[in-house]
Design a protein around this motif. Structure first.
Motif, PDB file in Angstrom:
ATOM      1  N   GLN A   1       0.428   0.517  -9.548  1.00  0.00           N
ATOM      2  CA  GLN A   1      -1.010   0.376  -9.294  1.00  0.00           C
ATOM      3  C   GLN A   1      -1.835   1.488  -9.945  1.00  0.00           C
ATOM      4  O   GLN A   1      -3.049   1.539  -9.755  1.00  0.00           O
ATOM      5  CB  GLN A   1      -1.254   0.351  -7.781  1.00  0.00           C
ATOM      6  CG  GLN A   1      -0.584  -0.807  -7.070  1.00  0.00           C
ATOM      7  CD  GLN A   1      -0.593  -0.660  -5.556  1.00  0.00           C
ATOM      8  OE1 GLN A   1      -1.340   0.146  -4.993  1.00  0.00           O
ATOM      9  NE2 GLN A   1       0.244  -1.437  -4.873  1.00  0.00           N
ATOM     10  N   GLN A   2      -1.150   2.361 -10.679  1.00  0.00           N
ATOM     11  CA  GLN A   2      -1.810   3.487 -11.342  1.00  0.00           C
ATOM     12  C   GLN A   2      -2.609   4.328 -10.344  1.00  0.00           C
ATOM     13  O   GLN A   2      -3.723   4.764 -10.616  1.00  0.00           O
ATOM     14  CB  GLN A   2      -2.711   2.995 -12.480  1.00  0.00           C
ATOM     15  CG  GLN A   2      -1.942   2.266 -13.572  1.00  0.00           C
ATOM     16  CD  GLN A   2      -2.828   1.830 -14.735  1.00  0.00           C
ATOM     17  OE1 GLN A   2      -4.051   1.701 -14.595  1.00  0.00           O
ATOM     18  NE2 GLN A   2      -2.231   1.600 -15.891  1.00  0.00           N
ATOM     19  N   ARG A   3      -1.962   4.571  -9.200  1.00  0.00           N
ATOM     20  CA  ARG A   3      -2.588   5.371  -8.147  1.00  0.00           C
ATOM     21  C   ARG A   3      -2.232   6.840  -8.344  1.00  0.00           C
ATOM     22  O   ARG A   3      -1.497   7.451  -7.567  1.00  0.00           O
ATOM     23  CB  ARG A   3      -2.133   4.865  -6.778  1.00  0.00           C
ATOM     24  CG  ARG A   3      -2.635   3.480  -6.403  1.00  0.00           C
ATOM     25  CD  ARG A   3      -4.122   3.526  -6.078  1.00  0.00           C
ATOM     26  NE  ARG A   3      -4.427   4.562  -5.103  1.00  0.00           N
ATOM     27  CZ  ARG A   3      -4.242   4.420  -3.795  1.00  0.00           C
ATOM     28  NH1 ARG A   3      -3.764   3.297  -3.295  1.00  0.00           N
ATOM     29  NH2 ARG A   3      -4.553   5.415  -2.977  1.00  0.00           N
ATOM     30  N   ASN A   4      -2.785   7.415  -9.394  1.00  0.00           N
ATOM     31  CA  ASN A   4      -2.484   8.815  -9.678  1.00  0.00           C
ATOM     32  C   ASN A   4      -3.028   9.747  -8.600  1.00  0.00           C
ATOM     33  O   ASN A   4      -2.609  10.910  -8.511  1.00  0.00           O
ATOM     34  CB  ASN A   4      -3.063   9.202 -11.047  1.00  0.00           C
ATOM     35  CG  ASN A   4      -2.407   8.431 -12.177  1.00  0.00           C
ATOM     36  OD1 ASN A   4      -1.225   8.093 -12.105  1.00  0.00           O
ATOM     37  ND2 ASN A   4      -3.176   8.125 -13.218  1.00  0.00           N
ATOM     38  N   ASP A   5      -3.966   9.259  -7.785  1.00  0.00           N
ATOM     39  CA  ASP A   5      -4.547  10.087  -6.739  1.00  0.00           C
ATOM     40  C   ASP A   5      -3.559  10.404  -5.626  1.00  0.00           C
ATOM     41  O   ASP A   5      -3.759  11.362  -4.879  1.00  0.00           O
ATOM     42  CB  ASP A   5      -5.780   9.401  -6.152  1.00  0.00           C
ATOM     43  CG  ASP A   5      -5.468   8.012  -5.593  1.00  0.00           C
ATOM     44  OD1 ASP A   5      -4.717   7.270  -6.262  1.00  0.00           O
ATOM     45  OD2 ASP A   5      -5.989   7.668  -4.516  1.00  0.00           O
ATOM     46  N   VAL A   6      -2.508   9.611  -5.501  1.00  0.00           N
ATOM     47  CA  VAL A   6      -1.563   9.826  -4.398  1.00  0.00           C
ATOM     48  C   VAL A   6      -0.154  10.192  -4.865  1.00  0.00           C
ATOM     49  O   VAL A   6       0.679  10.588  -4.047  1.00  0.00           O
ATOM     50  CB  VAL A   6      -1.475   8.570  -3.505  1.00  0.00           C
ATOM     51  CG1 VAL A   6      -2.828   8.265  -2.877  1.00  0.00           C
ATOM     52  CG2 VAL A   6      -0.947   7.373  -4.268  1.00  0.00           C
TER      53      VAL A   6
ATOM     54  N   ALA B   1       2.843   3.034  -6.258  1.00  0.00           N
ATOM     55  CA  ALA B   1       1.737   3.852  -6.750  1.00  0.00           C
ATOM     56  C   ALA B   1       1.716   3.875  -8.279  1.00  0.00           C
ATOM     57  O   ALA B   1       0.647   3.840  -8.898  1.00  0.00           O
ATOM     58  CB  ALA B   1       1.844   5.262  -6.191  1.00  0.00           C
TER      59      ALA B   1
ATOM     60  N   ARG C   1       0.831  -1.199   0.000  1.00  0.00           N
ATOM     61  CA  ARG C   1       0.000   0.000   0.000  1.00  0.00           C
ATOM     62  C   ARG C   1       0.864   1.246   0.000  1.00  0.00           C
ATOM     63  O   ARG C   1       1.636   1.479   0.947  1.00  0.00           O
ATOM     64  CB  ARG C   1      -0.919   0.000   1.228  1.00  0.00           C
ATOM     65  CG  ARG C   1      -1.956  -1.108   1.260  1.00  0.00           C
ATOM     66  CD  ARG C   1      -3.119  -0.794   0.346  1.00  0.00           C
ATOM     67  NE  ARG C   1      -3.829   0.407   0.755  1.00  0.00           N
ATOM     68  CZ  ARG C   1      -4.810   0.407   1.660  1.00  0.00           C
ATOM     69  NH1 ARG C   1      -5.169  -0.717   2.265  1.00  0.00           N
ATOM     70  NH2 ARG C   1      -5.411   1.534   1.974  1.00  0.00           N
TER      71      ARG C   1
ATOM     72  N   GLU D   1       0.122   4.251   0.635  1.00  0.00           N
ATOM     73  CA  GLU D   1      -0.179   5.112   1.782  1.00  0.00           C
ATOM     74  C   GLU D   1       0.577   4.667   3.029  1.00  0.00           C
ATOM     75  O   GLU D   1       1.097   5.498   3.793  1.00  0.00           O
ATOM     76  CB  GLU D   1      -1.683   5.093   2.082  1.00  0.00           C
ATOM     77  CG  GLU D   1      -2.562   5.614   0.957  1.00  0.00           C
ATOM     78  CD  GLU D   1      -3.072   4.479   0.071  1.00  0.00           C
ATOM     79  OE1 GLU D   1      -2.366   3.452  -0.048  1.00  0.00           O
ATOM     80  OE2 GLU D   1      -4.174   4.620  -0.492  1.00  0.00           O
TER      81      GLU D   1
END
Length: 571
Positions: A544-549, A541, A510, A512
């Motif tokens: 996981q394509q976590r563009n939000d973070v 990130a 994760r 985060e």
């Protein structure tokens, strides 16, 4: 990144599931009071039931019994003089039929035959007490009844009206009946559970063919009951077929179950039709393509709407919630917000905390309704007043982010609610009590008490507790980043994150959590390790394509490279 963002809400068209019951521990049955007639105690209902089921033709006799009981109840209100022959026929088959004695009591009362009336009146009392003593009507402790008509009479004797029913099975109760009933339209539905598992043995013995007997399989009796127009059996078969994605067959059974007004059948049909509408790529029928017999997407949506409305008329808070959301989120066009809010408020008045939480979330975030913190607080307070743990937590979370705004005060009972949850080992309630003490919300500010609550939350969560990683991550982030010097405890924050990341593989994936972990190193002056861990967080990130973070993670990396760590202005 602090993990106390608003709850993620499910989309309105959820996957279909069968109406299933959870297993649990069977409560000890009470011993029924002795009922006498002419000075003689009436015989044991349990023994009479056992004697009936030991008969070689018990399955056939039971189906005839159920048929006669259905006829008797249909005649009960309007044709009392026809009840004598049918009631006698019922008791000839099964002497302990609740329906049989109920209709004969009314028959002899109309004839003013006092002695016969008193006999059946005593039996009605005896049967009622026997059922009431057999359980508590819950999933874990269902009432034991001979058949569904015993359950119907038991409910009506309590001045309740049935709104829907369905047969279910679980490991604890191989053949159970769930009935939804209510006293009036202003009262919430009651969920009453009954156990009919004893019937399965008779229908197992009655099986034919070369297949080995399946003692706990309710399929045979359900098919027989469904053929007799038993709505609960039809709903059960429809639910099973829907779970198998056999929607056409499921709809046929559920439409039959819905005709007498079975709320559960209407609700399931609404879910199926909405699911089909959502999965239809285009209105191909309108364009002259596709199966001409299959409804268009708009027709599926209208079918879903119709069944939701019928379920709502019967008191379904689930359909109030589902349709209210569909209105607000624009799935039936614009301009339906007022109708959606009214449905969700109606569900809330009937005890649906979920509906009030949804309204609170919408007015808090402004996602689909105009942002209004005061209105959001009102709905969240109403949800919390229902004593729903999730609602209490959500309301408390709201207050920790809403302080500083005008007219934001805590409900007088919020602190006792949280303390009660904490006493029940709710780790998130402990964490929130830490936040309240740190910031002086609903209590006098005390960093000492705050730290004690934070540590208690971590101990209670533990590595095995559901949601433990979220609790540990939030406590660690808070204690490493707080601007309150007396509260900061960077060493403890790093210790608990080290333990979490060493023991929890999912936590290590994760971004985060990796960000929190990196910041604990930075807070303790180990910037080299902080940079290495933060680079891992950014890589995760990206994978996981976590563009939000990503932007936040890169900003924190710049801080670590500059020899600084993250400091929040709130705990």
């Amino acid at each position: 990144i602090q993990m106390n963002s608003p709850r993620q809400w499910l989309p309105p068209f959820v996957l279909l599931v069968c109406w299933s019951l959870l297993t649990g521990c069977q409560a000890t049955a009470q011993r029924p009071s002795i009922v006498e007639n002419n000075g003689q105690p009436l015989p044991s209902v349990a023994q009479l039931r056992k004697d009936f089921l030991y008969q070689p033709d018990a399955a056939t006799r039971y189906m005839r019994l159920a048929e006669l009981e259905a006829q008797a109840l249909a005649l009960y209100s309007d044709e009392p003089l026809r009840l004598g022959s049918i009631g006698s026929a019922i008791l000839e088959i099964y002497p302990a039929s609740y329906t049989g004695h109920l209709v004969l009591e009314k028959f002899y009362r109309n004839l003013e035959s006092t002695e016969a009336q008193l006999l059946h009146e005593a039996w009605v009392q005896h049967l009622d007490q026997s059922i009431a003593a057999s359980g508590e009507g819950t999933i874990d402790s269902p009432y034991v009844v001979m058949g569904s008509y015993d359950a119907k009479v038991f409910i009506t004797q309590r001045t309740l009206t049935e709104a829907g029913s369905i047969y279910q099975n679980s490991r604890q109760t191989p053949l159970g009946l769930t009935v939804l009933a209510r006293a009036n339209n202003q009262q919430p539905l009651q969920n009453l559970s009954f156990d009919l598992s004893h019937l399965l043995a008779a229908f197992t013995e009655d099986q034919a063919g070369d297949q080995p007997p399946q003692p706990n399989n309710p399929w045979r009796i359900l098919r027989n009951l469904a053929d007799q127009q038993d709505s609960a059996a039809q709903a059960a078969i429809g639910a099973y077929l829907a779970k198998q994605n056999r929607f056409a067959a499921a709809v046929n059974w559920l439409e039959a179950a819905a005709r007498p007004g079975n709320l559960l059948a209407h609700s399931l049909l609404a879910r199926i039709y909405w699911f089909q509408a959502s999965n239809k790529q285009s209105d191909s029928n309108a364009a002259g393509n596709g199966d001409p017999q299959e409804p268009s997407r708009e027709e599926f949506k209208q079918l879903a709407l119709n069944h939701h409305l019928q379920a709502i008329a019967a008191g379904s808070t689930e359909s109030m919630y589902s349709l209210g959301r569909l209105y607000i989120e624009g799935y039936y066009g614009d301009g339906n917000d007022a109708e959606g809010i009214a449905l969700l408020e109606q569900a809330g008045q009937l005890g649906s905390a979920e509906s009030l939480l949804y309204l609170g979330h919408q007015f808090r975030t402004g996602q689909h309704l105009e942002k209004n913190p005061t209105t959001a607080q009102r709905y969240l307070e109403q949800a919390a007043e229902l004593q729903n743990p999730t609602a209490i937590i959500s309301y408390a979370r709201f207050l920790t982010t809403a302080t500083g705004q005008e007219n934001i005060t805590a409900h007088d009972d919020l602190l006792p609610w949280l303390l009660e949850l904490a006493d029940a080992n709710n780790a998130e309630a402990m964490l929130i009590l830490g936040n309240f003490n740190a910031r002086g919300i609903a209590v006098a500010q005390s960093t000492r008490k705050a730290l004690r609550w934070y540590k208690k939350a971590v101990r209670n969560a533990g590595s095995h507790h559901h949601g433990a990683a979220e609790i540990i991550n939030e406590v660690s982030w808070t204690l490493a980043t707080t601007a309150i010097g007396e509260l900061r405890n960077s060493r403890y924050a790093q210790d608990i994150m080290n333990q979490l990341m060493e023991s929890d593989r999912e936590a290590r994936d994760r971004p985060e959590y990796l960000d929190t972990w990196a910041n604990t190193y930075a807070a303790n002056g180990d910037f080299k390790t902080a940079i290495e861990v933060q680079q891992r967080a950014i890589k995760k990130a990206q994978e996981q394509q976590r563009n939000d973070v990503l932007e936040i993670l890169r900003r924190h990396l710049d801080l670590f490279r500059a020899g600084n760590h993250v400091i929040d202005q709130v705990p």
